[in-house]
Design a protein around this motif. Structure first.
Motif, PDB file in Angstrom:
ATOM      1  N   UNK A   1     131.885   9.838  60.219  1.00 44.88           N
ATOM      2  CA  UNK A   1     131.738  11.207  60.720  1.00 44.88           C
ATOM      3  C   UNK A   1     131.785  11.244  62.245  1.00 44.88           C
ATOM      4  N   UNK A   2     131.002  10.400  62.902  1.00 43.84           N
ATOM      5  CA  UNK A   2     130.937  10.464  64.357  1.00 43.84           C
ATOM      6  C   UNK A   2     132.107   9.758  65.029  1.00 43.84           C
ATOM      7  N   UNK A   3     132.764   8.864  64.288  1.00 46.50           N
ATOM      8  CA  UNK A   3     134.019   8.343  64.808  1.00 46.50           C
ATOM      9  C   UNK A   3     135.019   9.467  64.975  1.00 46.50           C
ATOM     10  N   UNK A   4     135.017  10.404  64.008  1.00 42.59           N
ATOM     11  CA  UNK A   4     135.930  11.545  64.086  1.00 42.59           C
ATOM     12  C   UNK A   4     135.495  12.533  65.178  1.00 42.59           C
TER      13      UNK A   4
ATOM     14  N   UNK B   1     114.786   4.649  56.458  1.00 40.36           N
ATOM     15  CA  UNK B   1     115.532   4.411  57.694  1.00 40.36           C
ATOM     16  C   UNK B   1     115.605   2.905  57.898  1.00 40.36           C
ATOM     17  N   UNK B   2     116.756   2.344  57.615  1.00 34.66           N
ATOM     18  CA  UNK B   2     116.917   0.890  57.669  1.00 34.66           C
ATOM     19  C   UNK B   2     117.311   0.438  59.074  1.00 34.66           C
ATOM     20  N   UNK B   3     117.204  -0.846  59.279  1.00 30.44           N
ATOM     21  CA  UNK B   3     117.663  -1.433  60.543  1.00 30.44           C
ATOM     22  C   UNK B   3     119.145  -1.131  60.734  1.00 30.44           C
ATOM     23  N   UNK B   4     119.901  -1.139  59.620  1.00 29.42           N
ATOM     24  CA  UNK B   4     121.348  -0.867  59.688  1.00 29.42           C
ATOM     25  C   UNK B   4     121.607   0.577  60.110  1.00 29.42           C
ATOM     26  N   UNK B   5     120.778   1.523  59.625  1.00 28.17           N
ATOM     27  CA  UNK B   5     120.891   2.911  60.087  1.00 28.17           C
ATOM     28  C   UNK B   5     120.708   2.980  61.603  1.00 28.17           C
TER      29      UNK B   5
ATOM     30  N   UNK C   1     122.580   3.739  67.101  1.00 28.01           N
ATOM     31  CA  UNK C   1     122.576   3.275  68.497  1.00 28.01           C
ATOM     32  C   UNK C   1     124.004   3.037  68.980  1.00 28.01           C
ATOM     33  N   UNK C   2     124.832   2.452  68.143  1.00 26.50           N
ATOM     34  CA  UNK C   2     126.229   2.221  68.514  1.00 26.50           C
ATOM     35  C   UNK C   2     126.972   3.533  68.739  1.00 26.50           C
ATOM     36  N   UNK C   3     126.528   4.592  68.051  1.00 31.94           N
ATOM     37  CA  UNK C   3     127.168   5.903  68.175  1.00 31.94           C
ATOM     38  C   UNK C   3     126.626   6.708  69.360  1.00 31.94           C
ATOM     39  N   UNK C   4     125.671   6.153  70.096  1.00 27.86           N
ATOM     40  CA  UNK C   4     125.171   6.823  71.291  1.00 27.86           C
ATOM     41  C   UNK C   4     123.833   7.516  71.125  1.00 27.86           C
ATOM     42  N   UNK C   5     123.207   7.375  69.970  1.00 24.06           N
ATOM     43  CA  UNK C   5     121.907   8.013  69.748  1.00 24.06           C
ATOM     44  C   UNK C   5     120.810   7.199  70.439  1.00 24.06           C
ATOM     45  N   UNK C   6     119.901   7.915  71.093  1.00 27.27           N
ATOM     46  CA  UNK C   6     118.796   7.244  71.797  1.00 27.27           C
ATOM     47  C   UNK C   6     117.428   7.758  71.365  1.00 27.27           C
ATOM     48  N   UNK C   7     117.411   8.809  70.545  1.00 30.37           N
ATOM     49  CA  UNK C   7     116.123   9.364  70.113  1.00 30.37           C
ATOM     50  C   UNK C   7     116.084   9.469  68.592  1.00 30.37           C
TER      51      UNK C   7
ATOM     52  N   UNK D   1     102.775   0.636  57.178  1.00 30.69           N
ATOM     53  CA  UNK D   1     103.654  -0.493  57.478  1.00 30.69           C
ATOM     54  C   UNK D   1     105.112  -0.050  57.596  1.00 30.69           C
ATOM     55  N   UNK D   2     105.532   0.939  56.804  1.00 34.72           N
ATOM     56  CA  UNK D   2     106.908   1.429  56.878  1.00 34.72           C
ATOM     57  C   UNK D   2     107.160   2.174  58.194  1.00 34.72           C
ATOM     58  N   UNK D   3     106.178   2.958  58.616  1.00 34.29           N
ATOM     59  CA  UNK D   3     106.310   3.682  59.885  1.00 34.29           C
ATOM     60  C   UNK D   3     106.338   2.684  61.042  1.00 34.29           C
ATOM     61  N   UNK D   4     105.488   1.682  60.968  1.00 39.14           N
ATOM     62  CA  UNK D   4     105.437   0.654  62.011  1.00 39.14           C
ATOM     63  C   UNK D   4     106.771  -0.081  62.099  1.00 39.14           C
ATOM     64  N   UNK D   5     107.313  -0.477  60.954  1.00 35.36           N
ATOM     65  CA  UNK D   5     108.601  -1.188  60.942  1.00 35.36           C
ATOM     66  C   UNK D   5     109.707  -0.330  61.537  1.00 35.36           C
ATOM     67  N   UNK D   6     109.789   0.939  61.094  1.00 33.83           N
ATOM     68  CA  UNK D   6     110.852   1.827  61.571  1.00 33.83           C
ATOM     69  C   UNK D   6     110.731   2.072  63.071  1.00 33.83           C
ATOM     70  N   UNK D   7     109.498   2.193  63.565  1.00 33.21           N
ATOM     71  CA  UNK D   7     109.276   2.414  64.995  1.00 33.21           C
ATOM     72  C   UNK D   7     109.662   1.179  65.801  1.00 33.21           C
ATOM     73  N   UNK D   8     109.209   0.026  65.361  1.00 33.58           N
ATOM     74  CA  UNK D   8     109.504  -1.209  66.092  1.00 33.58           C
ATOM     75  C   UNK D   8     110.991  -1.547  66.046  1.00 33.58           C
ATOM     76  N   UNK D   9     111.646  -1.272  64.914  1.00 36.87           N
ATOM     77  CA  UNK D   9     113.090  -1.503  64.825  1.00 36.87           C
ATOM     78  C   UNK D   9     113.841  -0.645  65.841  1.00 36.87           C
ATOM     79  N   UNK D  10     113.448   0.638  65.930  1.00 37.82           N
ATOM     80  CA  UNK D  10     114.117   1.547  66.870  1.00 37.82           C
ATOM     81  C   UNK D  10     113.951   1.044  68.303  1.00 37.82           C
ATOM     82  N   UNK D  11     112.760   0.643  68.640  1.00 32.35           N
ATOM     83  CA  UNK D  11     112.516   0.184  70.019  1.00 32.35           C
ATOM     84  C   UNK D  11     113.236  -1.132  70.307  1.00 32.35           C
ATOM     85  N   UNK D  12     113.291  -2.007  69.311  1.00 32.60           N
ATOM     86  CA  UNK D  12     113.965  -3.292  69.536  1.00 32.60           C
ATOM     87  C   UNK D  12     115.459  -3.109  69.766  1.00 32.60           C
ATOM     88  N   UNK D  13     116.011  -2.013  69.235  1.00 37.27           N
ATOM     89  CA  UNK D  13     117.439  -1.741  69.399  1.00 37.27           C
ATOM     90  C   UNK D  13     117.744  -0.931  70.650  1.00 37.27           C
ATOM     91  N   UNK D  14     116.718  -0.511  71.362  1.00 42.54           N
ATOM     92  CA  UNK D  14     116.945   0.189  72.621  1.00 42.54           C
ATOM     93  C   UNK D  14     116.813   1.690  72.567  1.00 42.54           C
TER      94      UNK D  14
END
Length: 454
Positions: free
Chosen positions: A127-130, A152-156, A161-167, A190-203
């Motif tokens: 979608x965002x490639x288009x 919300x997976x690490x892959x999501x 992030x690759x598509x330019x999302x920062x928030x 634990x799920x909220x903690x994982x999702x939060x830490x994953x987002x921050x680790x990716x920038x």
């Protein structure tokens, strides 16, 4: 001033003012496509090179029904629905590209739902490639999405992030198990903690938590425990919303009764306790319902009085053209509003047949534009200059209401200016109603249109 007494007086059904006029008072049950697209083209030509375009995408699918939710959604575990919906979004975007006549400069994107992370990372890349291939991204563009911590997976996050999302904004609501079971949204800390830490680790530079007060079986202790868990993760922003009990709109809310909900007084006490804990943690209050840490762009915009409000809520971007894609999405072209068909299948059929799915809308007249800006000033800048034009819209009854607000220390009137007090921001929706000509002119019963104001 006795705040509890004021709460009893002013806790009445009131709009949230993400637009003016608010949706129930739009005049066209079926807006003509030529009227809408003419307004879009006019606004695009004026603002694309300077302010750019905001884009909202509504992703309606959820695997489970959260019974508290008032959003437009479709419950399914069938992920084959993803691809046809993505195709419809791209076709709808094509329609707007033809109307624009030149490449849009995108300043802001927000993806809401539903559960946006119902969709696979691969479909978002498609979608965002288009979208990116057909647009320019402006310097400092601001892209965000809503995520469910459970899926919300690490892959999501990596794809976004690759598509330019920062928030990213996570729907947390409450950490208490009984509350979660009642609203059918069980998500361990634990799920909220994982999702939060994953987002921050990716920038990701900004993580928001949505919290809700006034849910069934919430208590002061429950709110305190939730805020303590939040303090372990310290999201950059927090939206601390009042639960809107509107079972006539969201039948899922009939899974519990009003007897399970806190009383009006106790509900406000839940907010005040949560707010005091957030302030102690270093968060600062922004307008209605929002809090942020020092250094956050939204907080800075609030301090600079450049903050804006639209159908996506508070934002740092004051674009005049907001294009909504997807079922139920609302668009704002400054001089006109339009909303898409709500039902997924009907939306997709309309896009396939007509390349648009417009239903209700509103063309703003001069009075609407004047009062739209007045309400925006109140809700964003917390003050309003009473020009002669604005004064001319006020009746004797309106002036008496403003004087009552002043006597109650909700606001101050001086030098032809209304300024909200810190305490008065609790009643900002009530103050906006004084200037809401469409609401005053209407004979419709407000109780089945809006949630309570406090």
């Amino acid at each position: 001033m006795d705040t509890n007494k004021l709460i009893k007086k002013y806790n009445i059904p009131a709009p949230r003012y993400t637009s003016y006029p608010t949706v129930p008072f739009w005049q066209q049950e079926q807006i003509a496509s030529n009227d809408w697209f003419e307004a879009v083209k006019k606004t695009f030509d004026i603002s694309n090179d300077t302010e750019g375009v905001s884009l909202y995408l509504h992703m309606p699918f959820c695997e489970k029904l959260c019974t508290y939710c008032g959003c437009n959604k479709r419950i399914t575990v069938n992920h084959r629905v993803e691809e046809p919906y993505i195709e419809a979004l791209m076709k709808e975007w094509d329609t707007y590209l033809k109307v624009f006549g030149s490449k849009p400069n995108i300043k802001e994107v927000h993806i809401g739902g539903g559960t946006p992370t119902f969709f696979s990372p691969e479909n978002y890349m498609k979608l965002f490639g288009y979208i990116q291939s057909t647009s320019n991204y402006m310097e400092g563009f601001d892209f965000s999405f809503e995520g469910h911590p459970n899926n919300t997976t690490y892959e999501h996050l990596k794809a976004f992030k690759e598509l330019g999302f920062t928030r990213v904004s996570y729907g947390v609501q409450d950490f208490d198990l009984k509350v979660q079971q009642t609203i059918n949204r069980i998500q361990p800390y634990e799920n909220v903690k994982r999702a939060t830490e994953d987002a921050r680790s990716l920038g990701f530079t900004s993580v928001n938590f949505d919290l809700v007060y006034g849910l069934p079986f919430q208590s002061i202790e429950v709110i305190e425990n939730t805020i303590r868990k939040v303090s372990e993760l310290m999201p950059d922003r927090i939206a601390f919303y009042s639960y809107a009990h509107v079972p006539w709109v969201s039948p899922g809310q009939r899974a519990y009764t009003e007897a399970d909900l806190p009383s009006d007084d106790y509900k406000r006490a839940l907010y005040e306790r949560g707010k005091s804990m957030l302030l102690e943690l270093g968060y600062e209050e922004i307008g209605m319902d929002h809090f942020a840490l020092d250094g956050d762009k939204l907080l800075q915009a609030h301090k600079d009085r450049t903050i804006h409000r639209n159908f996506m809520g508070y934002t740092t971007n004051n674009t005049e053209l907001l294009v909504g894609l997807g079922c139920s999405s609302i668009s704002d072209a400054k001089i006109a509003y339009a909303q898409n068909i709500k039902k997924v299948e009907d939306y997709q059929k309309a896009i396939e047949a007509d390349s648009h799915a417009l239903t209700k809308g509103h063309l703003l007249n001069d009075s609407d534009l004047l009062l739209k800006q007045a309400i925006l000033d109140l809700i964003c800048k917390e003050e309003l200059v009473l020009t002669n034009e604005i004064k001319s819209t006020l009746t004797d009854d309106d002036w008496n209401k403003l004087k009552d607000f002043q006597a109650e220390e909700v606001l101050a009137i001086h030098d032809d200016k209304v300024s909200m007090t810190e305490m008065g921001m609790t009643f900002i929706r009530n103050v906006c109603m004084v200037f809401d000509q469409r609401l005053k002119d209407s004979q419709r019963e407000r109780g089945n249109l809006f949630s309570k104001s406090i």
